[in-house]
Design a protein around this motif. Sequence first.
Motif, PDB file in Angstrom:
ATOM      1  N   VAL A 137      43.870  58.978  96.485  1.00 38.71           N
ATOM      2  CA  VAL A 137      44.818  60.144  95.589  1.00 38.71           C
ATOM      3  C   VAL A 137      44.120  60.660  94.766  1.00 38.71           C
ATOM      4  O   VAL A 137      43.895  61.806  93.798  1.00 38.71           O
ATOM      5  N   SER A 138      43.738  59.166  93.719  1.00 37.72           N
ATOM      6  CA  SER A 138      42.949  59.455  92.219  1.00 37.72           C
ATOM      7  C   SER A 138      41.706  59.984  93.006  1.00 37.72           C
ATOM      8  O   SER A 138      42.105  61.072  91.334  1.00 37.72           O
ATOM      9  N   PHE A 155      45.945  54.672  96.894  1.00 37.89           N
ATOM     10  CA  PHE A 155      45.684  55.264  95.748  1.00 37.89           C
ATOM     11  C   PHE A 155      44.604  56.077  95.371  1.00 37.89           C
ATOM     12  O   PHE A 155      44.110  56.996  94.229  1.00 37.89           O
ATOM     13  N   TYR A 195      48.539  58.984  87.581  1.00 39.17           N
ATOM     14  CA  TYR A 195      48.551  58.129  88.505  1.00 39.17           C
ATOM     15  C   TYR A 195      47.913  57.158  87.300  1.00 39.17           C
ATOM     16  O   TYR A 195      47.083  55.962  87.274  1.00 39.17           O
ATOM     17  N   LEU A 205      51.212  49.724  89.759  1.00 41.73           N
ATOM     18  CA  LEU A 205      50.537  48.971  91.364  1.00 41.73           C
ATOM     19  C   LEU A 205      49.348  47.946  90.609  1.00 41.73           C
ATOM     20  O   LEU A 205      49.820  46.914  91.842  1.00 41.73           O
ATOM     21  N   LEU A 236      50.528  55.092  87.463  1.00 41.00           N
ATOM     22  CA  LEU A 236      50.873  54.576  88.376  1.00 41.00           C
ATOM     23  C   LEU A 236      49.687  53.010  88.758  1.00 41.00           C
ATOM     24  O   LEU A 236      49.828  52.088  89.313  1.00 41.00           O
ATOM     25  N   SER A 237      48.294  53.324  88.102  1.00 33.75           N
ATOM     26  CA  SER A 237      47.555  52.765  88.318  1.00 33.75           C
ATOM     27  C   SER A 237      48.091  51.309  87.478  1.00 33.75           C
ATOM     28  O   SER A 237      48.025  49.898  87.705  1.00 33.75           O
ATOM     29  N   TRP A 258      41.913  54.030  86.494  1.00 33.65           N
ATOM     30  CA  TRP A 258      42.362  53.818  87.847  1.00 33.65           C
ATOM     31  C   TRP A 258      42.451  52.920  88.777  1.00 33.65           C
ATOM     32  O   TRP A 258      42.248  52.430  90.199  1.00 33.65           O
ATOM     33  N   VAL A 287      47.980  50.464 100.549  1.00 30.02           N
ATOM     34  CA  VAL A 287      48.024  51.236  99.262  1.00 30.02           C
ATOM     35  C   VAL A 287      46.610  51.372  98.350  1.00 30.02           C
ATOM     36  O   VAL A 287      46.935  52.358  97.771  1.00 30.02           O
ATOM     37  N   VAL A 288      46.523  50.361  98.204  1.00 32.99           N
ATOM     38  CA  VAL A 288      45.086  49.985  97.400  1.00 32.99           C
ATOM     39  C   VAL A 288      44.292  51.600  97.632  1.00 32.99           C
ATOM     40  O   VAL A 288      43.743  51.848  97.029  1.00 32.99           O
TER      41      VAL A 288
END
Length: 301
Positions: free
Chosen positions: A55-56, A52, A71, A78, A74-75, A212, A48-49
């Motif tokens: 994608v970021s 992420f 994002y 997360l 989301l950071s 991010w 997941v990390v």
Amino acid sequence: MKSLAAASRNTADSIFVRQNEPYLLDCLLEQRKLYTRAKKMQAGQSAVVVVFAVVSAVSAAIGSELLTAIYGLLSVVLLIANKYYGRHIENVKRDAAIIQQFFDVVLFSPEIGNTELEWDYFPSRRDIARVIGDYTDHDRESVKNWYSDYSKLSGNQQVFYCQSENVRWSQKLINNYRSLQIKFWVGVCLAVLTVFVVFNPSIIKAICVCTWLIPIGEYAASSAAKIKKSCSRHEEIEKDTHLIENMLCNDENVVSSLIDLQRKIFQYRCESVLIPDWFYELRKCKYQETEDRIARKISNS
């Protein structure tokens, strides 16, 4: 060595023989299943990390303000989620360590002539019976001969050298795994920064990308801290093994020292870094050959 000149024990009563009793093998299979579950959870967390991060980086390249805002939020999410999920992984790992402790104590206690309850963190047989699953003889074959053969030695010596085998095995694994982790996380961070620089090198985006990268950096730093702590614990435990070996050479009473060493091994198992199964399997045969060779030399010296 004076202590290694002890008369050979009846091999039927040795750790090497008793470790292959079906009930104890089932304990090993159950703890392996729990460790594997924790490792898969950790692998999912890492995935997941990394996703992420990728994608970021793409978001930065596209330059979408909406994605930038999403994002950024989301950071933070997360970062918080990793903390709670990490605690769950630690609980599963501790459950596995408790079963491993049970396996060890059942083997070690008769050899040093004390009761199982005198050992630290020893679960009841009823509690263990509740959590152990059903396994076949075919399943048990994969975990037979967990410890190398020290059956020619005295009971105290058998316990100590089995404990030492645990320490050496995990020490080699963590040292090899540490270099892999460093290369992996440095590569992830460099890849993200490279994508950003190539596609959209602006000051505002740089700030966003740094934001991010916080969950990635925090996760990587946490892994690095655990590895460092594991290595430090190994150094402490290794010092204890040297002291106990000297005591054995002088025929001193080592029972309390062996119990204390086992306590430290248990705590290490609860707090150490999880090594992926594939990484373990790549080195398993080589490590086992080394341990068997060490056992032969010690038993015949």
